[in-house]
Scaffold this active site. Structure first.
Site, mmCIF file in Angstrom:
data_model
loop_
_atom_site.group_PDB
_atom_site.id
_atom_site.type_symbol
_atom_site.label_atom_id
_atom_site.label_comp_id
_atom_site.label_asym_id
_atom_site.label_seq_id
_atom_site.Cartn_x
_atom_site.Cartn_y
_atom_site.Cartn_z
ATOM 1 N N HIS A 1 -2.744 7.644 -4.870
ATOM 2 C CA HIS A 1 -3.951 8.052 -5.582
ATOM 3 C C HIS A 1 -3.834 9.437 -6.189
ATOM 4 C CE1 HIS A 1 -5.152 4.403 -3.686
ATOM 5 N NE2 HIS A 1 -5.959 4.281 -4.717
ATOM 6 N N GLU B 1 -4.469 -8.820 -5.822
ATOM 7 C CA GLU B 1 -3.462 -7.817 -5.456
ATOM 8 C C GLU B 1 -2.709 -8.193 -4.181
ATOM 9 O OE1 GLU B 1 -5.370 -3.997 -4.872
ATOM 10 O OE2 GLU B 1 -7.158 -4.895 -4.013
ATOM 11 N N ASP C 1 -0.838 -2.830 -5.589
ATOM 12 C CA ASP C 1 -0.727 -3.485 -4.293
ATOM 13 C C ASP C 1 0.042 -4.786 -4.389
ATOM 14 O OD1 ASP C 1 -1.929 -1.845 -2.270
ATOM 15 O OD2 ASP C 1 -3.792 -2.057 -3.388
ATOM 16 N N CYS D 1 -5.583 -4.161 -13.878
ATOM 17 C CA CYS D 1 -5.984 -2.758 -13.727
ATOM 18 C C CYS D 1 -4.996 -1.953 -12.900
ATOM 19 C CB CYS D 1 -7.385 -2.659 -13.130
ATOM 20 S SG CYS D 1 -7.487 -3.340 -11.469
HETATM 21 C C1 PEP Z 1 -3.966 -1.920 -7.466
HETATM 22 O O1 PEP Z 1 -3.707 -2.146 -6.284
HETATM 23 O O2 PEP Z 1 -3.229 -2.278 -8.399
HETATM 24 C C2 PEP Z 1 -5.200 -1.202 -7.830
HETATM 25 C C3 PEP Z 1 -5.563 -1.078 -9.092
HETATM 26 O O3 PEP Z 1 -5.932 -0.668 -6.826
HETATM 27 P P1 PEP Z 1 -5.586 0.682 -6.037
HETATM 28 O O4 PEP Z 1 -4.466 1.372 -6.768
HETATM 29 O O5 PEP Z 1 -6.838 1.470 -6.018
HETATM 30 O O6 PEP Z 1 -5.176 0.171 -4.690
HETATM 31 MG MG MG Z 2 -5.195 -1.941 -4.782
#
Ligand code: PEP
Ligand code: MG
Length: 574
Positions: free
Chosen positions: A188, A430, A454, A501
């Protein structure tokens, strides 16, 4: 030094070494003749704290919201309160304890007293006094800086790790770059750095020990290199590279208003991912057609108590209003894995990424889940809000989540509240099991959004945070591509939307391939929007389909990369 390139661009600046390690305060007694020296150390630290707070406050005047400026006002008030620093001073002489210990003991006493008062106001003051105490102790000890707000313009932040709440609170105009010891490309911290368009190198073990505060460092966020104590020639070379990077960014700006269509005229939707309501404005500026992923957990991580329904409602409404009628996909809480809530007691887990994370946690804590769903439903009366559940492993979880949503709608209707009864519901795909059973899940939802961050982690069995296995983490692995294809095909068959996403959607090198796989909606950090738009506009869909067919049959990520490189024409940079 070589780390993981996590956010593009070049930074040249002064190192600001940041550490939140808990302060160690020794309870040893001191000799009576040391009392004056310890009292003098206390006085000096209080004075230094005052200077720091005044400096923050005067800067805060323009930059910080009123509420935060008021916090520093409160800090100054405590500092001037003889009941507080005076008692600490006396304690040194009476109990023969060092200054740091005296301050900590007096602070803890006040904090405890304030916390015991059943009143929001006093509980907030408890946090203030704890902060002031910590500041004084740090100043007594001359410890590494624990306050990001003390950062000076043009700094490169060097930290072991940066919590999303740290990155969010930073005055980005002062940060030239980031270097952290932990975290990978899709951690993140990396995502936040990209959304702030600040160059970042992560996974640089030992950075906080090896880089000295105040020395000049160069950060190359494209190559993943960090250079300390550079010579003239290095500075000059990187200054040149920085200029070229900025020139390209200017060139991309010209694409802001241009439509996102392929060279042969197929329309593609380009959305933005955001973590904080304020990011919505940045997304707008970069031409986002909507928000494809609003990571709401930052709202929960940024405070020391669970945000209530009204404060969540206000945050969601702010994003909806900023997007003026365009879709906003609000993802329900994704806590667990690498994200924790200090105020929520969670069991220690051996494998948090495989544990009680995201939707699993929400289904276990229905009160928490319902508060958020109610806030989203109510915000839905002010724009095109959509709900998205993360970490779905199968259709049963979707049904359970929808049942809770139904309860919330009933409650709100009973209360006569304004909300969107027709709100669209989707899931993040995911987890491989969800991708493999996508046709069953498609019957329960309005849309899918493929979370490649993920999906890669779980398909390839590679911890996305672990720099040691980072070389295996690759969204071009044919196993990942085949799962993506399954999801897109299942969605089309069922007549539901499929978007993406995960970070792959923001990778300009992947754009042609994803278009060829049938993807029509891409959501990414705002900083990537224009590059991906350029790639989309340079892609011919019929050619991209052939490219995708070929890629699906390849044996490795390396082979897919080679194919894409040979195909070229995606406008990709090195
Ligand atoms: C992902 O896992 O691709 C996602 C968009 O969620 P995060 O990165 O918040 O786990
Ligand atoms: Mg994710």
């Amino acid at each position: 030094m070589k780390g993981i390139p996590a956010s593009g661009g070049i930074a040249i600046g002064k190192a600001f070494v940041y550490s939140k390690d808990p302060l160690r305060v020794s309870p040893e007694t001191i000799a009576p003749e040391d009392v004056p020296a310890q009292q003098a150390a206390l006085d000096a630290a209080v004075e230094k704290s005052r200077e720091q707070l005044l400096a923050i406050k005067s800067r805060a005047g323009e930059a910080l919201p009123e509420k935060e400026a008021a916090i520093f006002e409160a800090h100054l008030m405590f500092l001037d309160d003889p009941e507080y620093t005076g008692i600490a001073r006396e304690k040194i002489g009476m109990e023969l304890v060092p200054a740091a210990f005296a301050v900590k003991a007096v602070t803890d006493g006040f904090v405890e007293e304030f916390r015991a008062i059943e009143d929001e106001y006093f509980r907030e003051r408890a946090a203030d006094i704890a902060d002031v105490g910590e500041r004084i102790v740090r100043n007594i000890q001359g410890a590494a800086e624990a306050d990001l707000s003390l950062i000076e313009a043009g700094s490169v932040v060097i930290a072991r790790d940066l919590a999303p709440s740290d990155t969010a609170q930073l005055d980005r105009t002062k940060v030239a770059g980031f270097v952290t010891e932990v975290g990978g490309k899709t951690s993140h911290t990396a995502i936040m750095a990209r959304s702030l368009e600040i160059p970042a190198v992560l996974g640089l073990t030992g950075a906080t020990r090896e880089i000295r505060a105040g020395e000049t460092v160069i950060v190359d966020g494209d190559e993943g290199t960090v250079i300390t104590a550079p010579d003239e020639a290095e500075i000059e070379a990187y200054a040149k590279k920085k200029k070229a990077y900025e020139a390209e960014r200017e060139e991309l700006r010209l694409l802001t208003g241009a439509p996102s269509v392929t060279a042969d005229g197929h329309r593609v939707r380009l959305f933005a991912n955001i973590g904080l309501p304020a990011d919505a404005e940045h997304a707008e500026k970069n031409g986002a057609e909507g928000i494809g992923l609003y990571r709401t957990e930052f709202l929960f991580m940024d405070t020391d108590a669970m945000p209530d329904e009204d404060s969540q409602f206000i945050a969601y409404r702010r994003v909806l209003e900023a997007m003026r009628g365009r879709p906003v996909v609000i993802r329900t809480l994704d806590i667990g894995g690498d994200k924790e809530l200090p105020y929520l007691k969670m069991e220690q887990e051996e494998n948090p990424f495989l544990g009680v994370r995201a939707l699993r946690l929400c289904l276990k804590e229905p009160a928490l889940f319902k508060t958020q769903l109610r806030a989203i439903l109510r915000a839905g009366a002010h724009g095109d809000a959509r709900i998205m559940f993360p970490m779905v492993s199968g259709v049963d979880e979707v049904r359970q989540a929808k049942a809770v949503l139904m309860d919330c709608k009933r409650e709100l209707a009973g209360e006569g509240a304004a909300f969107d009864p027709e709100i669209k519901v989707g899931i993040m795909v995911e987890i491989p099991s969800a991708a493999l059973t996508a046709e069953a899940i498609a019957k329960e939802v309005d849309f899918f959004s493929i979370g490649t961050n993920d999906l890669c982690q779980y398909t390839l069995a590679v911890d996305r945070m672990n720099a040691g296995v980072g070389y295996l983490y690759d969204h071009f692995h044919p196993a990942v591509l085949r799962l993506i294809k399954l999801v897109i095909d299942a969605a089309r068959e069922a007549g539901v939307h499929a978007g993406m996403c995960g970070e792959m959607a923001g990778d300009e090198k992947a754009a042609a391939l994803l278009l060829g796989l049938g993807l029509e909606e891409f959501s990414m950090g705002a900083a990537s929007l224009l590059r991906v738009k350029r790639a989309v506009r340079g892609t011919d869909l019929s050619k991209a389909r052939r490219l995708a067919d070929e890629a699906l049959r390849l044996e490795s990520a390396g082979a897919v990369r080679a194919l894409l490189e040979a195909a070229g024409g995606t406008g990709s940079r090195g």
